[in-house]
Design an enzyme around this catalytic site. Sequence first.
Site, PDB file in Angstrom:
ATOM      1  N   ARG A 230       0.830  -1.203   0.000  1.00 60.17           N
ATOM      2  CA  ARG A 230       0.000   0.000   0.000  1.00 60.17           C
ATOM      3  C   ARG A 230       0.863   1.252   0.000  1.00 60.17           C
ATOM      4  NH1 ARG A 230      -3.641  -1.333   5.170  1.00 60.17           N
ATOM      5  NH2 ARG A 230      -1.679  -2.361   5.738  1.00 60.17           N
TER       6      ARG A 230
ATOM      7  N   LYS B 271       1.758   2.016   7.345  1.00 57.66           N
ATOM      8  CA  LYS B 271       2.065   1.204   8.528  1.00 57.66           C
ATOM      9  C   LYS B 271       3.020   1.931   9.461  1.00 57.66           C
ATOM     10  CE  LYS B 271       0.767  -2.225   9.490  1.00 57.66           C
ATOM     11  NZ  LYS B 271      -0.430  -2.500  10.332  1.00 57.66           N
TER      12      LYS B 271
ATOM     13  N   TYR C 213      -0.992   4.595  10.531  1.00 57.96           N
ATOM     14  CA  TYR C 213      -1.406   3.616  11.525  1.00 57.96           C
ATOM     15  C   TYR C 213      -0.217   3.359  12.446  1.00 57.96           C
ATOM     16  CZ  TYR C 213      -5.580   2.398   8.789  1.00 57.96           C
ATOM     17  OH  TYR C 213      -6.780   2.433   8.124  1.00 57.96           O
TER      18      TYR C 213
ATOM     19  N   HIS D  49      -0.671   1.691  16.070  1.00 58.00           N
ATOM     20  CA  HIS D  49      -0.902   0.505  16.908  1.00 58.00           C
ATOM     21  C   HIS D  49       0.146   0.408  18.017  1.00 58.00           C
ATOM     22  CE1 HIS D  49      -4.041  -0.825  14.200  1.00 58.00           C
ATOM     23  NE2 HIS D  49      -3.211  -0.738  13.182  1.00 58.00           N
TER      24      HIS D  49
ATOM     25  N   GLU E 122      -5.821   4.979  13.586  1.00 57.64           N
ATOM     26  CA  GLU E 122      -6.759   4.067  14.241  1.00 57.64           C
ATOM     27  C   GLU E 122      -7.410   4.622  15.492  1.00 57.64           C
ATOM     28  OE1 GLU E 122      -2.810   3.035  16.188  1.00 57.64           O
ATOM     29  OE2 GLU E 122      -3.492   3.586  14.171  1.00 57.64           O
TER      30      GLU E 122
ATOM     31  N   VAL F  21     -15.240  -5.127  11.315  1.00 57.98           N
ATOM     32  CA  VAL F  21     -14.575  -6.342  10.851  1.00 57.98           C
ATOM     33  C   VAL F  21     -15.548  -7.517  10.867  1.00 57.98           C
ATOM     34  CG1 VAL F  21     -12.793  -8.058  11.358  1.00 57.98           C
ATOM     35  CG2 VAL F  21     -12.251  -5.625  11.500  1.00 57.98           C
TER      36      VAL F  21
ATOM     37  N   ASP G 108      -2.519  -7.127  15.100  1.00 59.94           N
ATOM     38  CA  ASP G 108      -1.688  -5.927  15.191  1.00 59.94           C
ATOM     39  C   ASP G 108      -1.948  -5.129  16.459  1.00 59.94           C
ATOM     40  OD1 ASP G 108      -4.169  -4.989  14.457  1.00 59.94           O
ATOM     41  OD2 ASP G 108      -3.521  -4.047  12.596  1.00 59.94           O
TER      42      ASP G 108
END
Length: 371
Positions: free
Chosen positions: A15, A75, A94, A96, A118, A179, A270
């Site tokens: 991506r 990421k 993102y 995480h 997120e 999800v 993740d």
Amino acid sequence: MIVGLPKEIKKQEYRVALTPAGCEMIVRQGQSVVVQPGAGNGSGFADEEYVAAGAKLTTDAAEVWAQADLIVKVKEPLPEEFGFFRKEQLLFTYLHLAAAPELARSLMASEVTAIAYETIQATNGSLPLLTPMSEVAGRMAVQEGAKFLEAFQGGRGVLLGGVPGVPPAEVIIIGGGIVGTNAAKMALGLGAEVVVLEKNGDRMRYLDDVFQGRLRTLMSNPYNIAQAVKKADLLIGAVLVPGARAPRLVSEEMVKTMKKGAVIVDVAVDQGGSIATIDRATTHENPTYEKHGVIHYAVANMPGAVPRTSTLALTNVTIDYVLHLAAKGFRETVKNNAMLALGVNAYRGSITHRQVAEAVGVPYIPLESLW
């Protein structure tokens, strides 16, 4: 402001955080964009398209990070990129961090201002920048689960939808959010028997209404989870607590009761994983491992396998934030956008998101106290 687009370096992550169309929008409002050569190749965007949109190509990643005031990524940065961090640089990606304490501490030490896609949250509790990737991951969870149920992949040799005279597979989904809902759509579409475990009664009513009784809902509690897990041909972990580690809802003892050759797909990997035996992240190159006779799929960047779809879906929802940050700067944009303020995870050497701070074991410092 200079916006920087480095190439993603996570293994098999194709991506990209900015399309040529988004690049053109930034340039049109008077900002600059620098792009690492090859950044968009995995998603089908050539360097020439970025140049045509007004971007400048750099020699390498180091130059992108050195020039840019605002770095946009998909990421979380990996250790190889920590050395690029510099004070007051703005990072939008993102993160995480609950599952990445080393990254959190590096962001603190370098005093990078880090906004996590997120944890940007609307007043109704929705997560607008996580939603499109959750939709992709939910649908992929069933697609990948179906593949690894095939015998030559080590699975039970079960077809999700069955055939006339042969019952369909049992798909158990823990979590009825974005999800879980998308996983249910795919599983039902393939003809599987679907059970969704969810702790929110209103959400269960919604699912029952939307799917018109085609799936079953169960209250998510240890007893119901244990009973459902035993029956699963495909078990999908689909739980999320914004900013925090995923709760461990399926114990190792529960996994031991599963059918031999059953498949687990934990989309929450993740965030640390919601299933006890998901004890490490895997890659698209080596996506599974076996434990207690059960196939475990634990890829932490599932949408990276369909980068064209994922990039377009992600940049549809991130570009407005990038445009505002580039035009108005961090302080003015965040002070006037409560949703974006919730996305700020690190600022001036502090962790400014309560759940992240608790997860990584550092003091929580409210953002407003650092202005």
